[in-house]
Structures are given as C-alpha cells and as structure tokens.
Design an enzyme around this catalytic site. Sequence first.
Site, PDB file in Angstrom:
ATOM      1  N   SER A 193     -39.179   0.889 -12.206  1.00  0.00           N
ATOM      2  CA  SER A 193     -38.514   1.969 -11.830  1.00  0.00           C
ATOM      3  C   SER A 193     -37.363   0.757 -13.226  1.00  0.00           C
ATOM      4  CB  SER A 193     -38.083   1.739 -10.351  1.00  0.00           C
ATOM      5  OG  SER A 193     -37.011   1.831 -10.221  1.00  0.00           O
ATOM      6  N   TYR A 224     -37.884  -5.545  -3.990  1.00  0.00           N
ATOM      7  CA  TYR A 224     -38.448  -4.112  -5.015  1.00  0.00           C
ATOM      8  C   TYR A 224     -37.880  -4.562  -6.698  1.00  0.00           C
ATOM      9  CZ  TYR A 224     -38.829   0.757  -5.907  1.00  0.00           C
ATOM     10  OH  TYR A 224     -38.885   2.245  -6.842  1.00  0.00           O
TER      11      TYR A 224
HETATM   12  N1  LIG Z   1     -38.415   7.884  -5.520  1.00  0.00           N
HETATM   13  C1  LIG Z   1     -37.347   7.554  -6.518  1.00  0.00           C
HETATM   14  O1  LIG Z   1     -36.263   7.462  -6.468  1.00  0.00           O
HETATM   15  C2  LIG Z   1     -38.217   6.559  -7.906  1.00  0.00           C
HETATM   16  C3  LIG Z   1     -37.335   5.609  -8.259  1.00  0.00           C
HETATM   17  C4  LIG Z   1     -37.664   4.896  -9.048  1.00  0.00           C
HETATM   18  C5  LIG Z   1     -39.139   4.600  -9.480  1.00  0.00           C
HETATM   19  N2  LIG Z   1     -39.812   5.553  -8.559  1.00  0.00           N
HETATM   20  C6  LIG Z   1     -42.069   5.030  -7.844  1.00  0.00           C
HETATM   21  O2  LIG Z   1     -42.753   5.903  -8.395  1.00  0.00           O
HETATM   22  C7  LIG Z   1     -43.513   5.979  -7.754  1.00  0.00           C
HETATM   23  C8  LIG Z   1     -43.829   7.008  -7.022  1.00  0.00           C
HETATM   24  O3  LIG Z   1     -42.906   7.140  -5.448  1.00  0.00           O
HETATM   25  P1  LIG Z   1     -43.087   8.266  -5.452  1.00  0.00           P
HETATM   26  O4  LIG Z   1     -41.171   8.641  -5.353  1.00  0.00           O
HETATM   27  O5  LIG Z   1     -43.230   9.165  -5.573  1.00  0.00           O
HETATM   28  O6  LIG Z   1     -42.959   7.971  -3.142  1.00  0.00           O
HETATM   29  P2  LIG Z   1     -43.877   8.647  -3.224  1.00  0.00           P
HETATM   30  O7  LIG Z   1     -43.996  10.063  -2.322  1.00  0.00           O
HETATM   31  O8  LIG Z   1     -43.447   7.543  -1.393  1.00  0.00           O
HETATM   32  O9  LIG Z   1     -45.331   8.190  -3.332  1.00  0.00           O
HETATM   33  C9  LIG Z   1     -45.538   6.956  -3.036  1.00  0.00           C
HETATM   34  C10 LIG Z   1     -47.191   7.202  -2.703  1.00  0.00           C
HETATM   35  O10 LIG Z   1     -47.836   6.158  -3.009  1.00  0.00           O
HETATM   36  C11 LIG Z   1     -48.306   5.737  -1.798  1.00  0.00           C
HETATM   37  N3  LIG Z   1     -48.727   3.892  -1.551  1.00  0.00           N
HETATM   38  C12 LIG Z   1     -47.976   3.726  -1.073  1.00  0.00           C
HETATM   39  N4  LIG Z   1     -48.957   2.889  -0.502  1.00  0.00           N
HETATM   40  C13 LIG Z   1     -50.125   2.541  -1.210  1.00  0.00           C
HETATM   41  C14 LIG Z   1     -50.988   1.784  -1.072  1.00  0.00           C
HETATM   42  N5  LIG Z   1     -50.902   0.571   0.032  1.00  0.00           N
HETATM   43  N6  LIG Z   1     -52.385   1.664  -1.432  1.00  0.00           N
HETATM   44  C15 LIG Z   1     -52.355   3.238  -2.100  1.00  0.00           C
HETATM   45  N7  LIG Z   1     -51.168   4.426  -1.885  1.00  0.00           N
HETATM   46  C16 LIG Z   1     -50.149   3.964  -1.510  1.00  0.00           C
HETATM   47  C17 LIG Z   1     -48.154   6.306  -1.291  1.00  0.00           C
HETATM   48  O11 LIG Z   1     -49.007   7.301  -0.878  1.00  0.00           O
HETATM   49  P3  LIG Z   1     -49.204   7.222   1.013  1.00  0.00           P
HETATM   50  O12 LIG Z   1     -47.900   6.598   1.760  1.00  0.00           O
HETATM   51  O13 LIG Z   1     -50.372   8.214   1.623  1.00  0.00           O
HETATM   52  O14 LIG Z   1     -50.715   5.915   1.218  1.00  0.00           O
HETATM   53  C18 LIG Z   1     -47.317   7.730  -2.473  1.00  0.00           C
HETATM   54  O15 LIG Z   1     -48.822   8.748  -2.705  1.00  0.00           O
HETATM   55  C19 LIG Z   1     -43.361   4.653  -7.109  1.00  0.00           C
HETATM   56  O16 LIG Z   1     -43.807   3.698  -8.023  1.00  0.00           O
HETATM   57  C20 LIG Z   1     -41.868   3.936  -6.812  1.00  0.00           C
HETATM   58  O17 LIG Z   1     -42.032   2.578  -6.832  1.00  0.00           O
HETATM   59  C21 LIG Z   1     -39.779   6.113  -7.332  1.00  0.00           C
END
Ligand SMILES: NC(=O)c1ccc[n+]([C@@H]2O[C@H](COP(=O)([O-])OP(=O)(O)OC[C@H]3O[C@@H](n4cnc5c(N)ncnc54)[C@H](OP(=O)(O)O)[C@@H]3O)[C@@H](O)[C@H]2O)c1
Length: 262
Positions: free
Chosen positions: A155, A168
């Site tokens: 990120s 984070y």
């Molecule tokens: N959204 C943003 O603005 C943003 C910005 C920068 C970076 N990111 C990064 O992008 C990545 C994807 O995030 P996203 O935005 O798509 O958020 P999201 O929709 O909340 O997806 C996160 C995913 O991680 C899974 N997860 C969480 N805990 C887990 C565990 N213990 N074991 C296995 N799976 C797990 C969740 O599934 P379950 O909840 O079903 O387990 C979900 O599929 C993350 O690494 C996040 O830090 C996001």
Amino acid sequence: MPTQRMSFPPATPLRPYRRAILVGSAHGLGAAMARRLAREGYCLALLDRDAETLERLCAEINAQYGEPLAQPYVHDATHYEEVPALLRRIVADLGGLDLFMYIAGVLLPTTPTTYEFEKDLKMMEVNTLGALAWFNEVAPLFQSARGGQIVGVSSVAGDRGRVGNPGYNASKAALSTYLEALRNRLTRFGVHVLTVKPGFMDTEMLKHSPRTFWVVSPERAADDIYKALRRRKQTIYTLGRWGLVMLIIRHIPSFIFRRLSF
Ligand SMILES: NC(=O)c1ccc[n+]([C@@H]2O[C@H](COP(=O)([O-])OP(=O)(O)OC[C@H]3O[C@@H](n4cnc5c(N)ncnc54)[C@H](OP(=O)(O)O)[C@@H]3O)[C@@H](O)[C@H]2O)c1
C-alpha cells in the site's frame, strides 16, 4: 480445509493454461483479480476464509468460461502451519504453478490518540506474516524452477509512518521491504517479483478511511496489475500518479513531516 482433489483442465501444447494461486480472493481486489486472470485463461486456486463467497465466485467464473478454471480452497492466512502442505496440494491439483499473489489484508480503524496492541497484532499477522509464510514456500519452488511470478499487494500507506494508523503503516512497510529483498534474491534465477501499492480502492476496506480521493475500482487496479505482470515491472502504484506523490512525500524531512496531521 477440503481434502478432495480439485480438478482443473489439463494443459496441452494447444491450450497451455497458466496456473495461479491468489490468497485473499473472495472480495475486493482479490475477486477482481481472479476475474481478470480468468479472462486471460489462467487456472486459478482461490484462497480465502469466506467459503461461501469463494464458492460463488468460482461458480460464476466457471459458468462464464464453461470450464473449471477456478477452484476454492478455504484458508485463513494466519494459519501459517497449513501453508507447506496446502501449497503442495494445490500445485499437484493445478499441475504446476506460474503465478503466486498475496492480496489478503486488513485495516483495523483506530484514532491518532489510541493505542491497541490487539489491532496492531492482527494487521501484522494478516498483512505481513501470512505473506511471509507463503513467500517462504513459493520462493524456493520458483527458484529451483528458474521461473515464476510473485505479487504482493502492499500500500502507499507503507511508504511513510503517519499519525492515523501506525500498525497498518508498519505492516505494509515490512511487506514492501520483504518484497524488495525477495526480488533482489530471485531476479538472478529468472523469477519476477512485483510490489503493488494501491492508493484508494473502492472496496469494503475503504469504509475505514475517513478522507478519500482518486478512488479507483478494484477492476481498474486489477487491470493495472495485470499490465505490470506482462511488462515484468518491479513496483507499481495504482493510480500511477501516486508514484509521483509518494516520491515527494518520501522526501519530506522528518522534522517537517511530523508537524503535518497526515
Ligand atoms: N481498499 C483500499 O483502498 C486499499 C488501499 C491500499 C492497499 N489495499 C490493500 O489491498 C488488498 C486488498 O484489499 P481490498 O481493498 O480488496 O479489501 P477487502 O475487500 O476488505 O479484501 C480483503 C481480502 O482479504 C481477505 N482476508 C482478510 N483477512 C484474511 C485472513 N485472515 N485470511 C485470508 N483472507 C483474509 C478478505 O476476505 P475475508 O474477509 O472473507 O477473510 C478479503 O477477501 C489488501 O492487502 C489491502 O491492504 C487496499
């Protein structure tokens, strides 16, 4: 964890399927990435905790392409001890491995004046340690095969320590540094390592962010990542303009940066 063998279409010289594992693929960016890779003809092992959503996503992909391109594997990324056997099983099911992606992540909201170890621990466990458990198994596999691609989703938050959420920030900074080191080890063996640094993406996680701008859809981010994979880039920001912004932010001297409520 299901124990039956999953069936994928066999690769043939005329249909040389590429094979990928995506950890954290039930929702958000992971699900968008699964759809994008399926469009490119990848066979996909999709891993997440949420069995029901994962199964629905696989059914949707398989119905669209008329083949079992995607199969679900229930896995909690903090169950590190499962990883070696699970990786062996999935590689046997897929008949090999070309791409490994660690996408799972959590952002647990806090305030600039609260300190909660439980939250920091959870973010370190999912965002960093879960990734390391997989990388330590996948890296030697690709090293001995002298090929393969590894992607870690970090990120922009890992580029600087900010007042909002130190846990984070630290979890993503550690992941970015680990990925850089992995790249420096593995490039000489022909293995490609890509670090992805999203800004804001319109997913469940964004609900925890108080101020947002330049928000992209997870589909747009998945598209950027796929292009970066094709071009064998080392690090990408999505949106790309975050690269310039973070270059400036990384160079703001500490004595000024700590005066900003940023
Ligand atoms: N959204 C943003 O603005 C943003 C910005 C920068 C970076 N990111 C990064 O992008 C990545 C994807 O995030 P996203 O935005 O798509 O958020 P999201 O929709 O909340 O997806 C996160 C995913 O991680 C899974 N997860 C969480 N805990 C887990 C565990 N213990 N074991 C296995 N799976 C797990 C969740 O599934 P379950 O909840 O079903 O387990 C979900 O599929 C993350 O690494 C996040 O830090 C996001």
